[in-house]
Design a protein around this motif. Structure first.
Motif, mmCIF file in Angstrom:
data_model
loop_
_atom_site.group_PDB
_atom_site.id
_atom_site.type_symbol
_atom_site.label_atom_id
_atom_site.label_comp_id
_atom_site.label_asym_id
_atom_site.label_seq_id
_atom_site.Cartn_x
_atom_site.Cartn_y
_atom_site.Cartn_z
ATOM 1 N N THR A 166 0.160 -12.050 -14.854
ATOM 2 C CA THR A 166 0.024 -12.037 -13.230
ATOM 3 C C THR A 166 1.352 -11.388 -12.737
ATOM 4 N N VAL A 167 2.545 -12.121 -13.241
ATOM 5 C CA VAL A 167 3.669 -11.740 -12.893
ATOM 6 C C VAL A 167 4.070 -10.115 -13.062
ATOM 7 N N GLY A 168 3.530 -9.806 -14.590
ATOM 8 C CA GLY A 168 3.546 -8.565 -14.917
ATOM 9 C C GLY A 168 3.082 -7.505 -14.069
ATOM 10 N N ALA A 169 1.759 -7.881 -13.576
ATOM 11 C CA ALA A 169 1.166 -7.160 -12.854
ATOM 12 C C ALA A 169 1.348 -6.932 -11.538
ATOM 13 N N ASP A 170 2.126 -7.985 -10.890
ATOM 14 C CA ASP A 170 3.125 -7.880 -9.666
ATOM 15 C C ASP A 170 3.968 -6.885 -9.559
ATOM 16 N N ILE A 228 4.388 -4.280 -11.841
ATOM 17 C CA ILE A 228 3.949 -2.917 -11.623
ATOM 18 C C ILE A 228 3.390 -2.348 -10.333
ATOM 19 N N VAL A 229 2.698 -3.536 -9.731
ATOM 20 C CA VAL A 229 2.207 -3.098 -8.188
ATOM 21 C C VAL A 229 3.356 -2.742 -7.529
ATOM 22 N N ALA A 230 4.409 -3.421 -7.513
ATOM 23 C CA ALA A 230 5.482 -3.175 -6.524
ATOM 24 C C ALA A 230 6.173 -1.969 -6.949
ATOM 25 N N LEU A 231 6.221 -1.521 -8.143
ATOM 26 C CA LEU A 231 6.595 -0.308 -8.599
ATOM 27 C C LEU A 231 5.986 0.826 -7.980
ATOM 28 N N VAL A 232 4.608 0.845 -8.160
ATOM 29 C CA VAL A 232 3.794 1.522 -7.790
ATOM 30 C C VAL A 232 3.902 1.927 -6.205
ATOM 31 N N ARG A 233 3.889 0.719 -5.548
ATOM 32 C CA ARG A 233 4.179 1.010 -4.115
ATOM 33 C C ARG A 233 5.343 1.672 -3.636
ATOM 34 N N GLU A 234 6.680 1.351 -4.444
ATOM 35 C CA GLU A 234 7.875 1.816 -4.158
ATOM 36 C C GLU A 234 7.935 3.413 -4.565
ATOM 37 N N VAL A 235 6.931 3.998 -5.493
ATOM 38 C CA VAL A 235 6.726 5.213 -5.814
ATOM 39 C C VAL A 235 6.040 5.806 -4.609
ATOM 40 N N ALA A 236 4.974 5.391 -4.101
ATOM 41 C CA ALA A 236 4.183 5.768 -2.935
ATOM 42 C C ALA A 236 4.852 6.038 -1.719
ATOM 43 N N ARG A 237 5.856 4.950 -1.373
ATOM 44 C CA ARG A 237 6.673 4.828 -0.290
ATOM 45 C C ARG A 237 7.810 6.018 -0.433
ATOM 46 N N LEU A 238 8.282 6.421 -1.673
ATOM 47 C CA LEU A 238 9.036 7.186 -1.734
ATOM 48 C C LEU A 238 8.944 8.814 -1.555
ATOM 49 N N ARG A 239 7.274 8.754 -2.060
ATOM 50 C CA ARG A 239 6.904 10.119 -1.958
ATOM 51 C C ARG A 239 6.580 10.506 -0.285
ATOM 52 N N ALA A 240 6.140 9.464 0.272
ATOM 53 C CA ALA A 240 5.857 9.401 1.931
ATOM 54 C C ALA A 240 7.225 9.910 2.534
ATOM 55 N N GLU A 241 8.470 9.491 2.208
ATOM 56 C CA GLU A 241 9.602 9.547 2.676
ATOM 57 C C GLU A 241 9.797 11.292 2.503
ATOM 58 N N VAL A 242 9.759 11.568 1.190
ATOM 59 C CA VAL A 242 9.957 12.812 0.927
ATOM 60 C C VAL A 242 9.078 13.904 1.815
ATOM 61 N N ASP A 243 7.760 13.611 1.648
ATOM 62 C CA ASP A 243 6.941 14.457 2.503
ATOM 63 C C ASP A 243 7.372 14.502 3.865
ATOM 64 N N GLN A 244 7.754 13.488 4.495
ATOM 65 C CA GLN A 244 8.127 13.478 5.963
ATOM 66 C C GLN A 244 9.459 14.409 5.894
ATOM 67 N N LEU A 245 10.449 14.232 5.161
ATOM 68 C CA LEU A 245 11.590 14.837 5.319
ATOM 69 C C LEU A 245 11.432 16.385 5.140
#
Length: 404
Positions: free
Chosen positions: A374-378, A380-397
């Motif tokens: 469960t900790v490992g899954a958390d 990985i999910v955090a990393l995926v969310r971070e990737v999505a957030r960074l991509r959204a920032e790049v798109d906005q820039l």
């Protein structure tokens, strides 16, 4: 050694890459001065349980059987078997030192009779995988460890030698030994693994700072090796993982020695043959029983970085609240009330979790997923969310800058 790639390389940032080895312009074939046994070991592809690796195990068994003191260690399952060999002292006294390496490597799985082509740099004494050779790596991780131990056996160095299987798959035979052969392992005070890149470290801590050996033992071993050869060994706490990590709760001193390979797990892997040869000769002369034992193997592992973070403690507290009372180290005292977190965008990561995950290695992630899924899954999910957030920032820039 298992993979040391940092998880930060999985997110859309500029990863730090290892500088590729500059191979000689005019590489030579392996000269006769290089030990033919080492050449034979490196030439054999050894992916775990592949036809060529199984053939290599048979070669090892027949090689050790010549000395009439070989045996298999571990469960009957072929995948979990190690090959063990004991050399007794002249007075027939059994040594309390265990030597460790692994037979498998990160490689391809061709037919059993196919061999790799090797090159040699005579200027620096380095061995390479030829550009036109098959194979995913040179295989010095851990072919050189296998070679060093075989040469020590030939020299009659007292000790028990354990040739593991499946280290690159998470320590298959070592885990089986730790689980089912504890009584066998209890006879040893020391376990020396020959499975570390570079040529100057005696590893005392593995997997994120877990203590496996004492500084006193590592310093004594460094001093003795340095006195026997032109080395610069010193204790180091920056280890990742090798088989004897699994033995740390039974054997007091579990160290890992740098044997001279670099850039393992890829076609740029090299072996400093001059260092490996000098190390092997020093190991054949060293009085291993004279080293001090200064660690209690029953001492608890330290709390790892992710276990100290708020996100892990919150998750564990919630898990305990659901009635899962299988934690030996859980402090049942009521936790201090944390302040309410500030409202943030749902795509924003939990800062502490991301910080921990970004500094973890892939092996740390694998270890966490295995021990606490469960900790490992958390993570990985955090990393995926971070990737999505960074991509959204790049798109906005891109939009703000007038890009597509």
């Amino acid at each position: 050694m298992t993979d040391t790639t940092n998880v930060a390389q999985l997110v859309p940032t500029t990863p730090k890459k290892r500088k590729p080895v500059v191979k000689p312009r005019d590489p030579q074939s392996i000269p006769q001065s290089v030990d033919p046994l080492l050449v034979s070991i490196l030439s054999c592809p050894r992916q775990h349980n592949s036809p060529s690796e199984l053939a290599f195990r048979n070669f090892m068994w027949s090689k050790l059987a010549e000395f009439k003191n070989a045996r298999t260690i571990g469960p009957f399952n072929m995948q979990e078997k190690s090959i063990g060999f004991t050399v007794k002292a002249a007075d027939d006294k059994r040594s309390t030192t265990l030597f460790s390496c692994h037979m498998d490597t990160v490689d391809d799985a061709p037919p059993a009779d196919v061999r790799k082509k090797l090159d040699y740099d005579p200027t620096f004494g380095f061995i390479f995988l030829s550009n036109d050779s098959i194979g995913r790596s040179l295989g010095a991780d851990d072919g050189v460890g296998v070679w060093i131990m075989l040469k020590m056996i030939e020299a009659g160095v007292p000790g028990t030698y354990l040739f593991h299987t499946g280290e690159e798959c998470g320590g298959v035979s070592a885990k089986a030994n730790a689980d089912k052969e504890k009584k066998y392992l209890e006879q040893f005070d020391v376990c020396v693994a020959f499975d570390r890149p570079n040529s100057n470290e005696i590893i005392t801590h593995q997997r994120g700072g877990t203590k496996c050996a004492s500084d006193k033992f590592a310093q004594a071993l460094s001093d003795k090796l340095n006195a026997l050869g032109q080395f610069q060994y010193k204790p180091s706490r920056s280890g990742v993982y090798t088989d004897n990590f699994e033995y740390r709760r039974v054997i007091a001193e579990c160290v890992n020695v740098g044997v001279g390979y670099e850039f393992q797990h890829g076609r740029d892997e090299t072996l400093d043959y001059t260092h490996a040869l000098n190390l092997m000769e020093a190991c054949c002369k060293l009085e291993w029983e004279s080293l001090p034992v200064d660690r209690d193997p029953t001492e608890a592992d330290p709390v790892t970085n992710y276990q100290q973070s708020k996100w892990y403690k919150d998750w564990k507290r919630e898990y305990m609240g659901q009635g899962h009372l299988d934690w030996d180290d859980w402090d049942s005292a009521p936790a201090k009330k944390e302040p309410e977190p500030k409202t943030h965008h749902p795509m924003d990561p939990v800062p502490t979790m991301i910080e921990d995950a970004m500094t973890a290695t892939l092996e740390d992630i694998r270890f966490t997923c295995d021990a606490e899924p469960t900790v490992g899954a958390d993570m990985i999910v955090a990393l995926v969310r971070e990737v999505a957030r960074l991509r959204a920032e790049v798109d906005q820039l891109n939009v703000l800058l007038g890009g597509a």
